[in-house]
Motif scaffolding. Sequence first.
Motif, PDB file in Angstrom:
ATOM      1  N   LEU A  58      16.610  -2.360   8.519  1.00 47.61           N
ATOM      2  CA  LEU A  58      15.732  -2.851   9.577  1.00 47.61           C
ATOM      3  C   LEU A  58      14.275  -2.519   9.277  1.00 47.61           C
ATOM      4  N   LYS A  59      13.383  -3.402   9.704  1.00 51.53           N
ATOM      5  CA  LYS A  59      11.966  -3.207   9.429  1.00 51.53           C
ATOM      6  C   LYS A  59      11.373  -2.030  10.190  1.00 51.53           C
ATOM      7  N   ASP A  60      12.027  -1.604  11.264  1.00 52.75           N
ATOM      8  CA  ASP A  60      11.503  -0.461  12.004  1.00 52.75           C
ATOM      9  C   ASP A  60      12.083   0.863  11.525  1.00 52.75           C
ATOM     10  N   SER A  61      12.750   0.842  10.372  1.00 48.78           N
ATOM     11  CA  SER A  61      13.265   2.082   9.788  1.00 48.78           C
ATOM     12  C   SER A  61      12.105   2.949   9.317  1.00 48.78           C
ATOM     13  N   PRO A  62      12.315   4.265   9.234  1.00 49.78           N
ATOM     14  CA  PRO A  62      11.253   5.138   8.716  1.00 49.78           C
ATOM     15  C   PRO A  62      10.866   4.744   7.286  1.00 49.78           C
ATOM     16  N   THR A  63       9.615   4.966   6.952  1.00 47.69           N
ATOM     17  CA  THR A  63       9.131   4.642   5.607  1.00 47.69           C
ATOM     18  C   THR A  63       9.966   5.332   4.543  1.00 47.69           C
ATOM     19  N   GLU A  64      10.336   6.591   4.794  1.00 42.00           N
ATOM     20  CA  GLU A  64      11.115   7.357   3.818  1.00 42.00           C
ATOM     21  C   GLU A  64      12.466   6.700   3.553  1.00 42.00           C
ATOM     22  N   GLU A  65      13.075   6.146   4.599  1.00 38.01           N
ATOM     23  CA  GLU A  65      14.371   5.501   4.413  1.00 38.01           C
ATOM     24  C   GLU A  65      14.231   4.213   3.614  1.00 38.01           C
ATOM     25  N   LEU A  66      13.185   3.453   3.887  1.00 33.96           N
ATOM     26  CA  LEU A  66      12.968   2.211   3.147  1.00 33.96           C
ATOM     27  C   LEU A  66      12.753   2.490   1.665  1.00 33.96           C
TER      28      LEU A  66
ATOM     29  N   LYS B  31       0.833  -1.205   0.000  1.00 34.70           N
ATOM     30  CA  LYS B  31       0.000   0.000   0.000  1.00 34.70           C
ATOM     31  C   LYS B  31       0.862   1.249   0.000  1.00 34.70           C
ATOM     32  N   ILE B  32       1.914   1.243   0.796  1.00 30.63           N
ATOM     33  CA  ILE B  32       2.817   2.397   0.854  1.00 30.63           C
ATOM     34  C   ILE B  32       3.475   2.642  -0.506  1.00 30.63           C
ATOM     35  N   LEU B  33       3.914   1.575  -1.135  1.00 30.01           N
ATOM     36  CA  LEU B  33       4.645   1.713  -2.398  1.00 30.01           C
ATOM     37  C   LEU B  33       3.733   2.110  -3.559  1.00 30.01           C
ATOM     38  N   GLU B  34       2.440   1.931  -3.412  1.00 31.64           N
ATOM     39  CA  GLU B  34       1.505   2.350  -4.458  1.00 31.64           C
ATOM     40  C   GLU B  34       1.557   3.848  -4.714  1.00 31.64           C
ATOM     41  N   TYR B  35       1.980   4.606  -3.720  1.00 34.06           N
ATOM     42  CA  TYR B  35       2.020   6.066  -3.850  1.00 34.06           C
ATOM     43  C   TYR B  35       3.299   6.556  -4.540  1.00 34.06           C
ATOM     44  N   GLU B  36       4.229   5.640  -4.832  1.00 36.07           N
ATOM     45  CA  GLU B  36       5.479   6.016  -5.502  1.00 36.07           C
ATOM     46  C   GLU B  36       5.322   5.829  -7.009  1.00 36.07           C
ATOM     47  N   ASP B  37       5.448   6.914  -7.742  1.00 35.34           N
ATOM     48  CA  ASP B  37       5.216   6.862  -9.193  1.00 35.34           C
ATOM     49  C   ASP B  37       6.232   5.994  -9.926  1.00 35.34           C
ATOM     50  N   ASP B  38       7.445   5.881  -9.378  1.00 33.53           N
ATOM     51  CA  ASP B  38       8.496   5.150 -10.080  1.00 33.53           C
ATOM     52  C   ASP B  38       8.731   3.743  -9.524  1.00 33.53           C
ATOM     53  N   LEU B  39       7.819   3.268  -8.667  1.00 35.34           N
ATOM     54  CA  LEU B  39       7.911   1.912  -8.137  1.00 35.34           C
ATOM     55  C   LEU B  39       6.594   1.173  -8.383  1.00 35.34           C
ATOM     56  N   LYS B  40       6.694  -0.090  -8.778  1.00 31.71           N
ATOM     57  CA  LYS B  40       5.493  -0.886  -9.001  1.00 31.71           C
ATOM     58  C   LYS B  40       5.713  -2.307  -8.482  1.00 31.71           C
ATOM     59  N   VAL B  41       4.890  -2.722  -7.533  1.00 35.13           N
ATOM     60  CA  VAL B  41       4.952  -4.087  -7.014  1.00 35.13           C
ATOM     61  C   VAL B  41       4.227  -5.010  -7.985  1.00 35.13           C
ATOM     62  N   VAL B  42       4.960  -5.920  -8.595  1.00 35.26           N
ATOM     63  CA  VAL B  42       4.372  -6.833  -9.581  1.00 35.26           C
ATOM     64  C   VAL B  42       4.194  -8.246  -9.026  1.00 35.26           C
ATOM     65  N   HIS B  43       4.894  -8.561  -7.920  1.00 36.61           N
ATOM     66  CA  HIS B  43       4.746  -9.858  -7.270  1.00 36.61           C
ATOM     67  C   HIS B  43       4.837  -9.675  -5.764  1.00 36.61           C
ATOM     68  N   SER B  44       4.114 -10.493  -5.022  1.00 39.59           N
ATOM     69  CA  SER B  44       4.292 -10.563  -3.575  1.00 39.59           C
ATOM     70  C   SER B  44       4.153 -12.016  -3.154  1.00 39.59           C
ATOM     71  N   PHE B  45       5.068 -12.451  -2.291  1.00 35.06           N
ATOM     72  CA  PHE B  45       5.107 -13.843  -1.853  1.00 35.06           C
ATOM     73  C   PHE B  45       5.180 -13.910  -0.336  1.00 35.06           C
ATOM     74  N   LYS B  46       4.600 -14.979   0.230  1.00 40.28           N
ATOM     75  CA  LYS B  46       4.562 -15.127   1.674  1.00 40.28           C
ATOM     76  C   LYS B  46       5.513 -16.201   2.198  1.00 40.28           C
ATOM     77  N   SER B  47       6.263 -16.815   1.298  1.00 37.93           N
ATOM     78  CA  SER B  47       7.206 -17.849   1.729  1.00 37.93           C
ATOM     79  C   SER B  47       8.353 -17.954   0.741  1.00 37.93           C
ATOM     80  N   GLY B  48       9.422 -18.584   1.203  1.00 37.01           N
ATOM     81  CA  GLY B  48      10.558 -18.795   0.324  1.00 37.01           C
ATOM     82  C   GLY B  48      10.230 -19.755  -0.794  1.00 37.01           C
ATOM     83  N   GLN B  49       9.496 -20.810  -0.455  1.00 32.85           N
ATOM     84  CA  GLN B  49       9.152 -21.798  -1.471  1.00 32.85           C
ATOM     85  C   GLN B  49       8.271 -21.209  -2.550  1.00 32.85           C
TER      86      GLN B  49
END
Length: 214
Positions: free
Chosen positions: A103-111, A19-37
Amino acid sequence: MFKLALVDDHDIFLKGLQKILEYEDDLKVVHSFKSGQEILNNISDLDIDILVLDVQLPDIQPEELLQALRSKLPNLPILYLTLLRGTRFFHKLQKFNIQGYILKDSPTEELIKAIKIVANGATYFSEKVEIAGFEDEYKNTVIYADQKVNDILSPREIEVLKLVCQEYSSADIAAKLFLSVGTVDTHRKNILIKLGVNNTVGLVKYALKNNIIT
C-alpha cells in the motif's frame, strides 16, 4: 546496486519516491514514467532489476499493461503499489506473476525493504493488505522461488519439517531425533524464518509444493 524504474501518474508521489530512494546506496532509479503508455513506448530500452508500478493508471487498464509487460519481460520483478485496501485488483493481478504488493501509505522503511526483497528475487506482501482469501501466512513474509530445498534447509531441519508436517509435537520430535525440546523449538523457529512463513499451515503448504511430504 539494483536499477529501478518507477511508474506513477501522480507527479508529487513520483518525485518524492525518487528523492527518498536517492539516499539508498544499493538502489538507483534509472527510469521514471507517468503513464502506462510511456513505459510501453520505452520497454525495449529498459535495463532494470525491478519495476515499481502503480496498478491504477488513467490511460490503461492494469491487466492490459501487465499483459504487455509480461509478453516482453516475463521475468522482471514487479512491485505493485496501490491506495486501496481489499481491492479486487489483487486477484486479477495474481495471474500476472505477482512478486510484491504494498500500500502507498506504508512506512517508507517498509517500502524500501519490499523493493530490495523483490529485487533480490523474493516476494513481499504487506500485512496491511486486507483481501478475502489472501492467506495470513503469506502476509509480510519473504518467499524465495526457484531454490532447492537443500539450499535453504539443513538435513536436520528437513527432518524436523517432515515431522512437524506429520503433526508431531516438539517433545515427540525431540524423542525421535534424540534432541532436547529446546533444540527442536530452535529448529522450528529457524525453518519458519528461512521459508518466510508464519505458521504450521504455511510449512505444510511449502512441504507439499516441494515434495517433502506427499
